[in-house]
Design a protein around this motif. Structure first.
Motif, short mmCIF file in Angstrom:
data_model
loop_
_atom_site.label_atom_id
_atom_site.label_comp_id
_atom_site.label_asym_id
_atom_site.label_seq_id
_atom_site.Cartn_x
_atom_site.Cartn_y
_atom_site.Cartn_z
N ASP A 89 0.81 -1.21 0.00
CA ASP A 89 0.00 0.00 0.00
C ASP A 89 0.85 1.26 0.00
O ASP A 89 0.49 2.27 -0.61
CB ASP A 89 -0.95 0.00 1.19
N ILE A 90 2.01 1.20 0.64
CA ILE A 90 2.93 2.34 0.64
C ILE A 90 3.49 2.56 -0.76
O ILE A 90 3.60 3.69 -1.24
CB ILE A 90 4.07 2.13 1.65
N ALA A 91 3.81 1.47 -1.45
CA ALA A 91 4.36 1.58 -2.81
C ALA A 91 3.35 2.20 -3.76
O ALA A 91 3.68 3.10 -4.54
CB ALA A 91 4.79 0.20 -3.30
N SER A 92 2.11 1.73 -3.73
CA SER A 92 1.10 2.26 -4.66
C SER A 92 0.76 3.70 -4.33
O SER A 92 0.57 4.52 -5.23
CB SER A 92 -0.15 1.37 -4.65
N GLU A 93 0.68 4.02 -3.03
CA GLU A 93 0.40 5.39 -2.62
C GLU A 93 1.53 6.32 -3.06
O GLU A 93 1.29 7.42 -3.57
CB GLU A 93 0.23 5.47 -1.10
N THR A 94 2.76 5.88 -2.88
CA THR A 94 3.91 6.69 -3.30
C THR A 94 3.89 6.92 -4.80
O THR A 94 4.18 8.02 -5.29
CB THR A 94 5.23 6.00 -2.90
N THR A 98 3.47 10.69 -6.18
CA THR A 98 4.64 11.27 -6.86
C THR A 98 4.26 11.72 -8.27
O THR A 98 4.68 12.80 -8.72
CB THR A 98 5.79 10.25 -6.93
N ILE A 99 3.48 10.93 -8.97
CA ILE A 99 3.04 11.31 -10.31
C ILE A 99 2.15 12.55 -10.24
O ILE A 99 2.30 13.49 -11.04
CB ILE A 99 2.32 10.14 -11.00
N ALA A 100 1.25 12.59 -9.26
CA ALA A 100 0.38 13.77 -9.11
C ALA A 100 1.23 15.01 -8.84
O ALA A 100 1.00 16.07 -9.44
CB ALA A 100 -0.59 13.54 -7.96
N GLU A 101 2.21 14.90 -7.98
CA GLU A 101 3.08 16.04 -7.68
C GLU A 101 3.85 16.49 -8.91
O GLU A 101 4.02 17.69 -9.16
CB GLU A 101 4.06 15.64 -6.57
N SER A 102 4.31 15.53 -9.71
CA SER A 102 5.06 15.88 -10.92
C SER A 102 4.23 16.75 -11.85
O SER A 102 4.73 17.74 -12.40
CB SER A 102 5.50 14.60 -11.65
N PHE A 103 2.95 16.41 -12.01
CA PHE A 103 2.11 17.18 -12.92
C PHE A 103 1.61 18.48 -12.28
O PHE A 103 1.52 19.50 -12.97
CB PHE A 103 0.95 16.32 -13.41
N ARG A 104 1.30 18.45 -11.02
CA ARG A 104 0.84 19.68 -10.37
C ARG A 104 1.94 20.74 -10.34
O ARG A 104 1.68 21.92 -10.50
CB ARG A 104 0.37 19.37 -8.96
N SER A 133 11.42 6.93 -6.05
CA SER A 133 10.90 7.29 -4.73
C SER A 133 10.53 6.04 -3.93
O SER A 133 10.81 5.95 -2.73
CB SER A 133 9.68 8.20 -4.88
N ILE A 134 9.89 5.08 -4.58
CA ILE A 134 9.52 3.84 -3.90
C ILE A 134 10.77 3.08 -3.48
O ILE A 134 10.89 2.60 -2.34
CB ILE A 134 8.64 2.96 -4.81
N TYR A 135 11.71 2.97 -4.39
CA TYR A 135 12.96 2.24 -4.12
C TYR A 135 13.71 2.87 -2.94
O TYR A 135 14.19 2.17 -2.04
CB TYR A 135 13.82 2.23 -5.38
N GLN A 136 13.81 4.19 -2.94
CA GLN A 136 14.53 4.88 -1.88
C GLN A 136 13.83 4.74 -0.54
O GLN A 136 14.50 4.63 0.50
CB GLN A 136 14.72 6.35 -2.25
N GLU A 137 12.51 4.75 -0.55
CA GLU A 137 11.77 4.58 0.70
C GLU A 137 12.04 3.20 1.30
O GLU A 137 12.18 3.06 2.52
CB GLU A 137 10.28 4.78 0.45
N ALA A 138 12.10 2.19 0.45
CA ALA A 138 12.41 0.84 0.93
C ALA A 138 13.83 0.77 1.48
O ALA A 138 14.10 0.03 2.43
CB ALA A 138 12.22 -0.17 -0.19
#
Length: 290
Positions: A89-94, A98-104, A133-138
């Motif tokens: 769930d953390i991976a999918s949320e991230t 992240t994609i939303a932030e990139s476009f906003r 971002s997901i990889y770094q969080e892990a």
């Protein structure tokens, strides 16, 4: 499994510790001429609207699916956190955040190798940024090691009559046009690499497992009246017949109701997984006036 037998299987590639990892974009063409440049008009020639829903299903304790709707940018996505791994769930949320932030914020910072139209490249860059971002969080939280997610994302170029799809994993995008349904994505599974047997359904590619990823980028030409269905495999496992999916959508012209009926049917069939559905309709600008 022997990774040497499946060189395209990113999950089993050696991990890289590059400071600026480079993703690979693989361009695919859904429609004749879609890869040719389209002049940008001064105003929108198509508009899109969407309906979406996510559901935990009947068997899972938590929902590891996430969806994204950015109507103003024509950006939509579905991510399915990898089952059996900590932090799905953390991976999918991230991924979706992240994609939303990139476009906003118009921050397209992911390093991607490939020859793509600008808007397609920006989508791929957003996906690679999510991947890192997901990889770094892990890496920061060892108990999340191995977490990952599928992703299918669309970006409609409203002034160019183009749609760009970015795809990693086995979440899918279908297009419904003039009464016919077509799967635009190809599942990244070992079965589609030629493996048979119990491991054929395993993912050969996922987001966040390693700092680089291969991203399918599909270029299409949307038409007024098209419907694009983005979904996690919680839908297609329970309703494997594409024609049945089409029948449900055709029977319910209201997109919100069609989405609800698809989710309900997946749960009625057993609901063995989380199920997420996003349905995007392509309209002429005059159709949405008033």
């Amino acid at each position: 499994l022997d990774p040497a037998d499946f060189p395209e299987a990113d999950i089993f590639d050696d991990e890289s510790e590059e400071i600026d990892p480079v993703a690979k974009a693989i361009q695919l063409v859904a429609d004749d001429g879609a890869d040719e440049d389209e002049p940008t008009r001064t105003s929108a020639v198509i508009l899109v609207s969407a309906a979406g829903q996510t559901d935990r299903g009947q068997r899972r304790k938590r929902n590891e699916d996430r969806s994204l709707r950015l109507d103003g940018q024509g950006v939509y996505a579905v991510a399915d956190g990898m089952g059996g791994y900590a932090g799905g769930d953390i991976a999918s949320e991230t991924a979706v955040e992240t994609i939303a932030e990139s476009f906003r914020e118009e921050r397209f910072e992911g390093n991607v190798r490939g020859d793509l139209p600008r808007r397609a490249m920006e989508l791929a860059q957003a996906v690679q940024r999510a991947n890192v971002s997901i990889y770094q969080e892990a890496k920061r939280q060892p108990h999340l090691e191995g977490m990952g997610t599928t992703l299918v994302a669309t970006r409609f170029a409203l002034r160019k009559e183009r749609v760009y799809l970015a795809h990693v994993g086995d979440s899918r995008c279908y297009r419904i046009r003039r009464g016919a349904i077509r799967q635009l994505t190809t599942d990244h599974t070992f079965g589609n690499l030629g493996l048979t047997g119990p491991h054929a359904a395993y993912l050969s590619r996922a987001l966040g497992v390693k700092p680089e990823v291969s991203i399918d980028v599909i270029v299409g030409k949307p038409e007024v009246g098209d419907l694009y269905l983005l979904c996690s495999d919680g839908l297609t496992k329970m309703i494997p017949d594409d024609e049945e999916i089409l029948e449900v959508i055709q029977a319910h012209p209201d997109m919100d109701l069609a989405v609800q009926k698809l989710v309900d049917l997946a749960n009625q069939r057993g609901g063995k997984d989380n199920v997420t559905v996003v349905l995007v309709g392509v309209r002429h600008p005059t159709d949405l006036l008033g």
